[in-house]
Design a protein around this motif. Structure first.
Motif, PDB file in Angstrom:
ATOM      1  N   UNK A  27       0.829  -1.206   0.000  1.00  0.00           N
ATOM      2  CA  UNK A  27       0.000   0.000   0.000  1.00  0.00           C
ATOM      3  C   UNK A  27       0.867   1.261   0.000  1.00  0.00           C
ATOM      4  N   UNK A  28       1.966   1.250   0.750  1.00  0.00           N
ATOM      5  CA  UNK A  28       2.852   2.415   0.790  1.00  0.00           C
ATOM      6  C   UNK A  28       3.445   2.687  -0.590  1.00  0.00           C
ATOM      7  N   UNK A  51      -8.511   6.459  -5.085  1.00  0.00           N
ATOM      8  CA  UNK A  51      -8.537   6.798  -3.663  1.00  0.00           C
ATOM      9  C   UNK A  51      -9.388   5.809  -2.874  1.00  0.00           C
ATOM     10  N   UNK A  52     -10.534   5.444  -3.433  1.00  0.00           N
ATOM     11  CA  UNK A  52     -11.426   4.510  -2.725  1.00  0.00           C
ATOM     12  C   UNK A  52     -10.786   3.128  -2.603  1.00  0.00           C
ATOM     13  N   UNK A  57      -7.941  -0.755   1.013  1.00  0.00           N
ATOM     14  CA  UNK A  57      -6.725  -1.466   1.408  1.00  0.00           C
ATOM     15  C   UNK A  57      -6.291  -1.088   2.815  1.00  0.00           C
ATOM     16  N   UNK A  58      -6.376   0.194   3.137  1.00  0.00           N
ATOM     17  CA  UNK A  58      -6.030   0.651   4.482  1.00  0.00           C
ATOM     18  C   UNK A  58      -6.944   0.011   5.524  1.00  0.00           C
ATOM     19  N   UNK A  94      -6.696 -13.368   3.490  1.00  0.00           N
ATOM     20  CA  UNK A  94      -7.765 -12.768   2.691  1.00  0.00           C
ATOM     21  C   UNK A  94      -7.505 -11.280   2.452  1.00  0.00           C
ATOM     22  N   UNK A  95      -7.193 -10.569   3.521  1.00  0.00           N
ATOM     23  CA  UNK A  95      -6.955  -9.135   3.401  1.00  0.00           C
ATOM     24  C   UNK A  95      -5.737  -8.823   2.544  1.00  0.00           C
ATOM     25  N   UNK A  96      -4.656  -9.584   2.741  1.00  0.00           N
ATOM     26  CA  UNK A  96      -3.442  -9.360   1.954  1.00  0.00           C
ATOM     27  C   UNK A  96      -3.705  -9.625   0.482  1.00  0.00           C
ATOM     28  N   UNK A  97      -4.509 -10.620   0.196  1.00  0.00           N
ATOM     29  CA  UNK A  97      -4.846 -10.886  -1.200  1.00  0.00           C
ATOM     30  C   UNK A  97      -5.519  -9.674  -1.822  1.00  0.00           C
TER      31      UNK A  97
END
Length: 144
Positions: A27-28, A51-52, A57-58, A94-97
């Motif tokens: 993300x960075x 942006x969305x 992701x955040x 799941x989130x990392x994917x």
């Protein structure tokens, strides 16, 4: 708690922490790239859709972090943490994917389109993330 259960719980938490780190870096670097990549005369990071997706992701990363800290706190305080550790590992994968998938899209899919670009242009964290994303497939016992 048995020795095997303890090892599994610590492994699950380690997997979750690793995925959070990979996701944060993805993300960075995506934020850096979208701030400099220009389209239609302005940075693509100013477009609402970009942006969305970055905001989603955040939120995913913060959700992964929350489940990780809950599981780690329970382990630290000698409480049962099997369900929490499994949830942290599952949510991290799941989130990392989702985060890395978004990062790849916002980079214009350059990993897919140009697999031999120079290292300075290739987001190397995507290569690491791609190897970690489907850990459930190879290590289903982490998510029991």
């Amino acid at each position: 708690m048995s020795l095997i259960e303890s090892i599994l719980n610590h492994t699950r938490i380690g997997v979750a922490a690793l995925q959070i780190g990979v996701s944060e870096e993805a993300l960075r670097r995506t934020a850096e790239y979208t701030a400099t990549r220009k389209q239609f005369g302005r940075a693509i990071g100013t477009f609402q859709a970009v942006t969305m997706r970055s905001a989603d992701g955040y939120i995913d990363i913060e959700s992964m972090r929350s489940t990780l800290w809950q599981a780690a706190w329970r382990l630290e305080n000698d409480l049962s943490a099997s369900q929490e550790a499994a949830a942290a590992a599952w949510w991290a994968c799941e989130g990392a994917h989702r985060v890395v998938h978004t990062a790849q899209h916002l980079h214009g899919g350059m990993i897919v389109m140009k697999p031999r670009v120079t290292e300075s242009h290739r987001p190397g964290y995507l290569v690491l993330a791609a190897s970690l994303l489907d850990m459930k497939q190879f290590s289903p016992h982490l998510f029991l």
